[in-house]
Structures are given as structure tokens and as C-alpha cells.
Design a protein around this motif. Sequence first.
Motif, PDB file in Angstrom:
ATOM      1  N   ARG A   1       0.820  -1.206   0.000  1.00  0.00           N
ATOM      2  CA  ARG A   1       0.000   0.000   0.000  1.00  0.00           C
ATOM      3  C   ARG A   1       0.860   1.265   0.000  1.00  0.00           C
ATOM      4  O   ARG A   1       0.543   2.236  -0.685  1.00  0.00           O
ATOM      5  CB  ARG A   1      -0.929  -0.018   1.227  1.00  0.00           C
ATOM      6  CG  ARG A   1      -1.883   1.164   1.314  1.00  0.00           C
ATOM      7  CD  ARG A   1      -3.011   0.934   2.329  1.00  0.00           C
ATOM      8  NE  ARG A   1      -2.569   0.882   3.707  1.00  0.00           N
ATOM      9  CZ  ARG A   1      -2.694  -0.174   4.503  1.00  0.00           C
ATOM     10  NH1 ARG A   1      -3.256  -1.285   4.064  1.00  0.00           N
ATOM     11  NH2 ARG A   1      -2.269  -0.144   5.758  1.00  0.00           N
TER      12      ARG A   1
ATOM     13  N   THR B   1     -14.543  -2.495  -4.429  1.00  0.00           N
ATOM     14  CA  THR B   1     -13.393  -3.079  -5.129  1.00  0.00           C
ATOM     15  C   THR B   1     -12.461  -1.987  -5.637  1.00  0.00           C
ATOM     16  O   THR B   1     -11.280  -2.217  -5.838  1.00  0.00           O
ATOM     17  CB  THR B   1     -13.853  -3.961  -6.303  1.00  0.00           C
ATOM     18  OG1 THR B   1     -14.893  -3.274  -6.991  1.00  0.00           O
ATOM     19  CG2 THR B   1     -14.371  -5.300  -5.801  1.00  0.00           C
ATOM     20  N   SER B   2     -13.017  -0.784  -5.887  1.00  0.00           N
ATOM     21  CA  SER B   2     -12.128   0.332  -6.215  1.00  0.00           C
ATOM     22  C   SER B   2     -12.600   1.565  -5.463  1.00  0.00           C
ATOM     23  O   SER B   2     -13.791   1.708  -5.165  1.00  0.00           O
ATOM     24  CB  SER B   2     -12.161   0.598  -7.721  1.00  0.00           C
ATOM     25  OG  SER B   2     -13.451   1.030  -8.080  1.00  0.00           O
ATOM     26  N   GLY B   3     -11.664   2.413  -5.103  1.00  0.00           N
ATOM     27  CA  GLY B   3     -12.003   3.632  -4.372  1.00  0.00           C
ATOM     28  C   GLY B   3     -12.495   3.401  -2.962  1.00  0.00           C
ATOM     29  O   GLY B   3     -13.288   4.187  -2.440  1.00  0.00           O
TER      30      GLY B   3
ATOM     31  N   ASN C   1      -9.308  -5.520  -0.325  1.00  0.00           N
ATOM     32  CA  ASN C   1      -8.715  -4.483  -1.184  1.00  0.00           C
ATOM     33  C   ASN C   1      -7.501  -3.879  -0.492  1.00  0.00           C
ATOM     34  O   ASN C   1      -7.187  -4.220   0.658  1.00  0.00           O
ATOM     35  CB  ASN C   1      -9.760  -3.413  -1.563  1.00  0.00           C
ATOM     36  CG  ASN C   1     -10.256  -2.656  -0.348  1.00  0.00           C
ATOM     37  OD1 ASN C   1      -9.469  -2.207   0.477  1.00  0.00           O
ATOM     38  ND2 ASN C   1     -11.583  -2.552  -0.205  1.00  0.00           N
TER      39      ASN C   1
END
Lengths: 141, 476
Positions: free
Chosen positions: A84, B416-418, A138
Motif C-alpha cells: 500500500r 473493489t475500487s475507491g 482491497n
Amino acid sequence: MSQGFTSQTARNIFYGGTMFFVLVFAALIFNSETKIPARSKAQEITPAVVRGKHLWESRNCIGCHTLMGEGAYFAPELGNVYERRGPDFIKGWIKAMPTHAPGRRQMPQFNFSEQQLDDLVEFLRWTNGIDDEKWPPNIEG
Amino acid sequence: MKIPTLKYQSQAVAKLYFVAALCLFTGQILFGLTLGLQYVIGDLFFPAIPFNIARMVHTNLLIIWLLFGFMGAAYFMVPEESETELWSPLFAKILFWVFLAAAVATILGYLLVPYASLAKWTGNDFLATMGREFLEQPLPTKLGIVVVCLGFLFNLTMTVLKGRKTAISLVLMMGLWGLAIMFLFSFVNPDNLVRDKMYWWFVVHLWVEGTWELIMASLLAFVLIKTTGVDREVIDKWMYMIVAFALISGILGTGHHFYFIGLPGYWHWVGGVFSALEPIPFFMMTLFAFNMVQRRRREHPNQAAVLWAVGTSVIGFLGAGVWGFIHTLSSVNYYTHGSQVTAAHGHLAFYGAYVLVVLAIISYAMPLIRGREANPMRAQRAEMWSFWIMSIGMAVMVLALSGAGILQVWLQRMPTSGAMGFMATQDQLSFFYWVRIAGGVMFLTGLITYLSSFFIGPAADEQEVAAIPGSRLQRA
């Protein structure tokens, strides 16, 4: 519980069931042990990684952070922090602590040497590479 | 001085353990409130008491006071079950002071010395065991725990061996021996983090979802036998079925901690299937408690003890069973792992299963140790109030943390994004964190009410249910 079902029967279920599942558990643990070296890339555990783990433990990092989801939930997950943030950010961040921003959560200053910072980064880099079933979902951890 | 309400005078050593347990419990709650506040006022008490130190004190005090509670419970129950005096009451007293001194020194060490220095001075370079969640104790403390446990188990085992062997004392002893043996894994700390974590769970999971359940079931069975007068054969059968299901589901249920720490994928199935069964023993405990109370053959004067016993069975089921089940399947846990959902479950499970069962045995035993059949009605009423205040306070906390956890998963884990970052998400949760603090304050109020019940005497027109010599004969 019917007439024929005595406390002796119940006791036997307890002893038998426990014994059986202890054995199954032991077998699975032995099997897991054989899989750990490949899944964790054990050959990459260098002396620096070991020293880094020791720093991680002796500074009680787990008291605020999680590592692969385990620990305290006060500060960010670090199992994937290498990916990250990258090594330089991690070192710069640790050196800049605490921020003294009023009302914000504070991380202590540990006065690490450059060598210690590198060891810690090595530990986090290795940890990042463990096959942990694609967790976290994520990059934010 | 002879205590007329005790069958065996050596049972009185339990009092020391119970008093210490309640003092440390109070400390645990005060540090818990500190932590709750630090979640919203991040720099509170920094750098004097950083979050990690306060958390370590909070969780370690919990473990230590529950151990004191279990030990006191065992010293009270085993002589009565075995129908003989304790093998050595003096040894029990000596071990008490050793354990208390070690506990206090450890907590002061956490608070007064930087953790890294503490590690250095106590031989962590020689054998590194510190800095892992819940097992932060310095090496000498860990060794001290082993020595105290061995002495304690020796004393009790000798007592059981010379007296009557009941199902309750056998299950209790198995639980306590299991607790001590699994603790030995706290000395196992491989360099490979994955192996480290795997063996770490041998202590943590196989305590709270294994051996401790044996202790809990035996304590509950003991209190129910004494307060309801139901036949032993019936109680024993229930207890054995409960502990059978606890271990049949709980041992392989360890797998629900092995999903995402680098262990093989088959644990998703093993852990999922068996931990989905883990609510069963807790549900059985609920049925057990209600059934026994319904079939009671007498009205025991200590109704507060019955409330704690029924309370532990219900809230234990909700906390360990329902709140555990919610996130135990790996497909759910993938998102909730290490979120506030875990914190919600942890709080309710520990409170329901272990805090309340220890308070149940204290509630039953302390009046007897103090020379009365039961506390005066006014004191019992305060105790019952405290049960409700603490339990509702805990419910508020757990619902707030559950809300925080769901929102956290939604903002930080699901996209999944942001996805939102950790700290940005935390800012969004502050409403829930404030509600949690309100629940915590309520819990503290309940605890103060509980502690005050020990000092409440009988009303002017109430005859104390006091030391009527021989009244113990009516007891089961």
C-alpha cells in the motif's frame, strides 16, 4: 433425553468425541505444518526479517495495529502496508511520529536506528508475500 | 472462627480470590473506558498512557481476574464436591499472594516502564514470547503463571483424589488442567509468523472455545444443583452433553481463525462447518438453565445467584453463539475479519460466558463464606439491578460496535475500487464510538451497583437469613 440415555452414555460421548476430534485436529495441524514453508515463502525469512519480527513484538505494535487481521483495531492493517505504501513511506512515517495533531490518534516515537527501520520494513515486506487467501479484500486493508 | 454455613471450612480461601477478582475487574473496566474514549479523542493521555498500553492492561486484567475467579470457584466447589477439606488451605493462600503480587507487578510494569525496556530486562531476548496479543506478559510472569497453576492443580487434584469423585469436579479439573496445558503454547514463538499465529491460537481459541467451556459448564452445573435441588443424574447428563458438544465443535472450530493467516485453504471448510456448530453447546446451556429452574425442587433464598446463572446461559449464547456465528463463515469473515464486528463479538462473548458465570459462583458462594444462607433482600435486589444495568450497558456497547463494524465493512472492505482508507473510515464511525462510550459508562454504573451490594445490610424489619446452624443440612 430418554430413559436409556444415562449420564454414563453422555460421559462416553464426551470422552469418545473429544478423543476423536483431538486426533483429527492433530492430523490437520501436521498437514498444515508441511504446507507452511511454501505458503509463507519460508526460504525468504532472512536474519533481517527475524530481527524485524522481534522489533514488531518488543514494541507491542499489535496493541494498536492488526497484522493479517489480528490485533487491535485502533490503527491500520499492516499485513499489506508494504504494497500500500512502499518502504520509504513506512520509514518516513515511523520517524515522523507522533504527529501531535490535536485530537488525533497518536503513534509513539520509537527512536529506531536506520538498521532497525530496514529490518522492520523487511519483516513487513516478507509478511506481505504470505499466501493468505487473497486477504484483505482491497488495498486499504 | 468456625463459619456455620460452610460444609468445609477450607472453602473459605475462595474469598481472597473472589475479592481480588472483583478489584481487578474494576480496574479492567476503568481501562476499558479509557480505550473507548481514545477511539474518539485520539490523543487522550498520550504519551503517558498510549492506546496499546491501556489495551494490554484492559485485556490482561480480564484474563487475570477470570483466572482468579476460576481458582476461587474451584477452591470453593472441590471440597464440597469431594466431601473433604482442601488438601492444603495454607498452600492455596500462599499461591494467592504469589499470583496477586505477580499480577500487580506485571500491570505496573506495563504502565511505568516502556514496553521495549520491559522486554529487555525480563529476558525477552533470551526467549521471545512477548508482544503477541493477550500474551504480552514478560517471561517471568509467564513462568509464574505456570508455577501457580501447577501448585493450584496439585492442591485440588490431591483433594479430589482423597475424596468423592463427582462428574462436576472431574469436568472442572479437566477444564483447569486443559487450561494449564494449552498455556504452555505461549512459550512457542517460531520465527515464521504463520506458525507463530497458528500456535498462538492453541492458547487463545482452545482456552475460550475449548477448556474454559468445561470450566463454565461445571460452574453452572454446580450453582444449579445447589439452588434448584434437581437430581444429580439429570444435571450430570446435561453437563456431559454440553461439554461433549463444546469440544466436538470447538476443537476443529479453531479452523475459523485459520482462514487468512497463511494456512491451507481447507481450513475454510473445516473451520466453517465445525464453528457453525459451536452455538449448539451454548444453546444447550440456555435450555439446561431454564429447564433446571423450572424443575426446581425448592426455593433457594439466594435468588440473585439464580439470576446470574440463567443470565450467563442466555447472554453466553447470544455473545458466543449468535454473535460468533454471524461472522464465522469464511465468505463473511473475508470482509469482517479484524473489524469492529470482531470487537462486538469479543465483548459480548466474554461478558456472557465468563464474566457472568464467575459472578454467578461468587454470588452463590460469598454469602455462605460470610456466614449467611443468602444476602439480605435489599442486597440481593441491588445485585439483580446490577445484572440488568451491566447487561443493558453491554448490549448498548455491542450494538454500537456491531453498527460500527457493518459501516466499516461497507466503506473500507466492500468497494473493489475507491475504498475508503482506515483512518477516514474511523472518522465516519465516531457516532457509534460515542454510543459505545455511553454503554461503557452504564456498565461501570452497574458494576458500582454490584460492588455496593456487598455492603448493604438487612432492612430494619427484615430478619437476616443468617447463620441458622444445621440449615445447611437441607441443602442438596
